[in-house]
Write a protein that holds these residues in place. Structure first.
Motif, PDB file in Angstrom:
ATOM      1  N   ALA A   1       0.833  -1.202   0.000  1.00 49.55           N
ATOM      2  CA  ALA A   1       0.000   0.000   0.000  1.00 49.55           C
ATOM      3  C   ALA A   1       0.873   1.260   0.000  1.00 49.55           C
ATOM      4  N   ALA A   2       1.942   1.241   0.769  1.00 48.23           N
ATOM      5  CA  ALA A   2       2.859   2.394   0.801  1.00 48.23           C
ATOM      6  C   ALA A   2       3.553   2.557  -0.552  1.00 48.23           C
ATOM      7  N   ASP A   3       3.928   1.441  -1.177  1.00 53.85           N
ATOM      8  CA  ASP A   3       4.525   1.519  -2.521  1.00 53.85           C
ATOM      9  C   ASP A   3       3.556   2.178  -3.503  1.00 53.85           C
ATOM     10  N   GLU A   4       2.265   1.819  -3.403  1.00 53.58           N
ATOM     11  CA  GLU A   4       1.252   2.426  -4.273  1.00 53.58           C
ATOM     12  C   GLU A   4       1.138   3.919  -4.007  1.00 53.58           C
ATOM     13  N   MET A   5       1.133   4.315  -2.733  1.00 54.61           N
ATOM     14  CA  MET A   5       1.041   5.743  -2.392  1.00 54.61           C
ATOM     15  C   MET A   5       2.219   6.509  -2.963  1.00 54.61           C
ATOM     16  N   GLU A   6       3.403   5.893  -2.925  1.00 50.66           N
ATOM     17  CA  GLU A   6       4.595   6.563  -3.443  1.00 50.66           C
ATOM     18  C   GLU A   6       4.774   6.339  -4.942  1.00 50.66           C
ATOM     19  N   GLN A   7       3.846   5.609  -5.551  1.00 54.44           N
ATOM     20  CA  GLN A   7       3.916   5.270  -6.970  1.00 54.44           C
ATOM     21  C   GLN A   7       5.241   4.607  -7.314  1.00 54.44           C
ATOM     22  N   PHE A   8       5.624   3.661  -6.450  1.00 56.48           N
ATOM     23  CA  PHE A   8       6.885   2.952  -6.651  1.00 56.48           C
ATOM     24  C   PHE A   8       6.626   1.610  -7.315  1.00 56.48           C
ATOM     25  N   ARG A   9       7.390   1.336  -8.374  1.00 57.08           N
ATOM     26  CA  ARG A   9       7.405   0.035  -9.025  1.00 57.08           C
ATOM     27  C   ARG A   9       8.869  -0.367  -9.143  1.00 57.08           C
ATOM     28  N   GLY A  10       9.162  -1.576  -8.732  1.00 56.10           N
ATOM     29  CA  GLY A  10      10.546  -2.024  -8.812  1.00 56.10           C
ATOM     30  C   GLY A  10      10.738  -3.327  -8.074  1.00 56.10           C
ATOM     31  N   LYS A  11      11.997  -3.679  -7.920  1.00 56.75           N
ATOM     32  CA  LYS A  11      12.352  -4.980  -7.373  1.00 56.75           C
ATOM     33  C   LYS A  11      11.770  -5.232  -5.991  1.00 56.75           C
ATOM     34  N   SER A  12      11.874  -4.262  -5.086  1.00 55.12           N
ATOM     35  CA  SER A  12      11.418  -4.515  -3.723  1.00 55.12           C
ATOM     36  C   SER A  12       9.905  -4.637  -3.645  1.00 55.12           C
ATOM     37  N   LYS A  13       9.169  -3.960  -4.532  1.00 54.00           N
ATOM     38  CA  LYS A  13       7.722  -4.157  -4.577  1.00 54.00           C
ATOM     39  C   LYS A  13       7.436  -5.588  -5.037  1.00 54.00           C
ATOM     40  N   SER A  14       8.138  -6.040  -6.041  1.00 49.62           N
ATOM     41  CA  SER A  14       7.949  -7.400  -6.540  1.00 49.62           C
ATOM     42  C   SER A  14       8.330  -8.442  -5.504  1.00 49.62           C
ATOM     43  N   LEU A  15       9.358  -8.156  -4.720  1.00 51.68           N
ATOM     44  CA  LEU A  15       9.747  -9.095  -3.664  1.00 51.68           C
ATOM     45  C   LEU A  15       8.644  -9.253  -2.621  1.00 51.68           C
ATOM     46  N   LYS A  16       7.892  -8.184  -2.371  1.00 54.39           N
ATOM     47  CA  LYS A  16       6.766  -8.296  -1.435  1.00 54.39           C
ATOM     48  C   LYS A  16       5.757  -9.310  -1.968  1.00 54.39           C
ATOM     49  N   HIS A  17       5.458  -9.216  -3.265  1.00 54.71           N
ATOM     50  CA  HIS A  17       4.537 -10.188  -3.866  1.00 54.71           C
ATOM     51  C   HIS A  17       5.131 -11.601  -3.798  1.00 54.71           C
ATOM     52  N   ALA A  18       6.410 -11.724  -4.055  1.00 55.67           N
ATOM     53  CA  ALA A  18       7.039 -13.049  -4.033  1.00 55.67           C
ATOM     54  C   ALA A  18       6.969 -13.670  -2.638  1.00 55.67           C
ATOM     55  N   TRP A  19       7.289 -12.883  -1.617  1.00 50.03           N
ATOM     56  CA  TRP A  19       7.219 -13.399  -0.248  1.00 50.03           C
ATOM     57  C   TRP A  19       5.788 -13.745   0.132  1.00 50.03           C
ATOM     58  N   LYS A  20       4.833 -12.924  -0.294  1.00 55.73           N
ATOM     59  CA  LYS A  20       3.431 -13.254  -0.025  1.00 55.73           C
ATOM     60  C   LYS A  20       3.061 -14.566  -0.711  1.00 55.73           C
ATOM     61  N   GLY A  21       3.552 -14.780  -1.927  1.00 60.07           N
ATOM     62  CA  GLY A  21       3.291 -16.034  -2.626  1.00 60.07           C
ATOM     63  C   GLY A  21       3.827 -17.232  -1.866  1.00 60.07           C
ATOM     64  N   ILE A  22       5.016 -17.085  -1.321  1.00 55.38           N
ATOM     65  CA  ILE A  22       5.621 -18.165  -0.537  1.00 55.38           C
ATOM     66  C   ILE A  22       4.795 -18.441   0.719  1.00 55.38           C
ATOM     67  N   ILE A  23       4.358 -17.365   1.381  1.00 58.83           N
ATOM     68  CA  ILE A  23       3.540 -17.520   2.586  1.00 58.83           C
ATOM     69  C   ILE A  23       2.230 -18.232   2.246  1.00 58.83           C
ATOM     70  N   TYR A  24       1.573 -17.779   1.170  1.00 58.81           N
ATOM     71  CA  TYR A  24       0.314 -18.425   0.776  1.00 58.81           C
ATOM     72  C   TYR A  24       0.525 -19.908   0.471  1.00 58.81           C
ATOM     73  N   GLU A  25       1.600 -20.213  -0.234  1.00 63.23           N
ATOM     74  CA  GLU A  25       1.853 -21.616  -0.555  1.00 63.23           C
ATOM     75  C   GLU A  25       2.068 -22.435   0.717  1.00 63.23           C
ATOM     76  N   GLN A  26       2.826 -21.902   1.665  1.00 63.44           N
ATOM     77  CA  GLN A  26       3.072 -22.606   2.916  1.00 63.44           C
ATOM     78  C   GLN A  26       1.777 -22.830   3.704  1.00 63.44           C
ATOM     79  N   ARG A  27       0.843 -21.930   3.532  1.00 63.85           N
ATOM     80  CA  ARG A  27      -0.439 -22.047   4.249  1.00 63.85           C
ATOM     81  C   ARG A  27      -1.476 -22.836   3.444  1.00 63.85           C
ATOM     82  N   GLY A  28      -1.090 -23.324   2.250  1.00 64.81           N
ATOM     83  CA  GLY A  28      -1.979 -24.155   1.446  1.00 64.81           C
ATOM     84  C   GLY A  28      -2.944 -23.394   0.561  1.00 64.81           C
ATOM     85  N   HIS A  29      -2.739 -22.097   0.388  1.00 61.48           N
ATOM     86  CA  HIS A  29      -3.600 -21.270  -0.461  1.00 61.48           C
ATOM     87  C   HIS A  29      -2.932 -21.114  -1.832  1.00 61.48           C
ATOM     88  N   LEU A  30      -3.018 -22.161  -2.634  1.00 64.21           N
ATOM     89  CA  LEU A  30      -2.257 -22.213  -3.886  1.00 64.21           C
ATOM     90  C   LEU A  30      -2.743 -21.212  -4.920  1.00 64.21           C
TER      91      LEU A  30
END
Length: 191
Positions: free
Chosen positions: A118-147
């Motif tokens: 949400a903060a990245d969106e407010m700052e209109q930031f697109r880049g590696k660290s924003k993508s890493l947030k999505h990647a880590w969320k993907g890993i968390i979802y997979e670990q919790r069984g939400h494929l």
């Protein structure tokens, strides 16, 4: 591989430049690589005192490894709040999730990543660290069984920063994407 000579060289450099942060940072790296985390923390702290906040990341990692979670979190908080530019602040917001991730508190880590996005969106930031947030969320979802949610996050990561999505990255590669597609029974797309 010659720790004694490396330490001698760093001691010499520190004696020549006692007010420069880089030698203390390098000394912290040497200590950390050799399992001397207390000395690494002392060296990283000295580097941070002499330099800018950019020197705090390694101090935070060493505190995290020593299970000094509050100290690690406070360093990550400074990076996230006071970074000199959007990229540094966004990277700090990824790091904020590391303490709960390290502790196995996946729901809390996911919430922190959501706030960071949400903060990245407010700052209109697109880049590696924003993508890493999505990647880590993907890993968390997979670990919790939400494929399905894991797949959605990996696809968002791929959209935001395609350079991160390379064949050599184990966690963020096309192979991982295909694996998640197959796990979601989307076999034709996986192929």
């Amino acid at each position: 591989g010659d720790t004694a000579r490396a330490q001698w060289a760093l001691d010499k450099l520190i004696s020549l430049q006692p007010n420069e942060p880089a030698p203390y940072h390098a000394q912290g790296d040497l200590y950390a690589l050799n399992g001397k985390l207390d000395q690494a923390i002392d060296s990283y702290r000295k580097a941070a005192e002499l330099g800018s906040i950019d020197w705090l990341e390694n101090l935070a990692y060493a505190c995290l490894w020593k299970k000094q979670y509050d100290r690690a979190d406070s360093c990550f908080q400074v990076l996230a709040a006071n970074g000199k530019n959007k990229s540094t602040r966004s990277a700090g917001r990824v790091l904020l999730a590391l303490v709960p991730l390290y502790q196995g508190k996946f729901r809390q880590a996911s919430e922190i990543l959501d706030h960071g996005l949400a903060a990245d969106e407010m700052e209109q930031f697109r880049g590696k660290s924003k993508s890493l947030k999505h990647a880590w969320k993907g890993i968390i979802y997979e670990q919790r069984g939400h494929l399905d949610s894991a797949l959605r996050e990996i696809e968002l990561m791929k959209l935001d920063y395609p350079k991160l999505f390379d064949p050599f990255s184990k966690l963020f590669s096309a192979v991982n994407h295909a694996r998640l597609l197959a796990m979601n029974k989307r076999f034709d797309e996986a192929k």
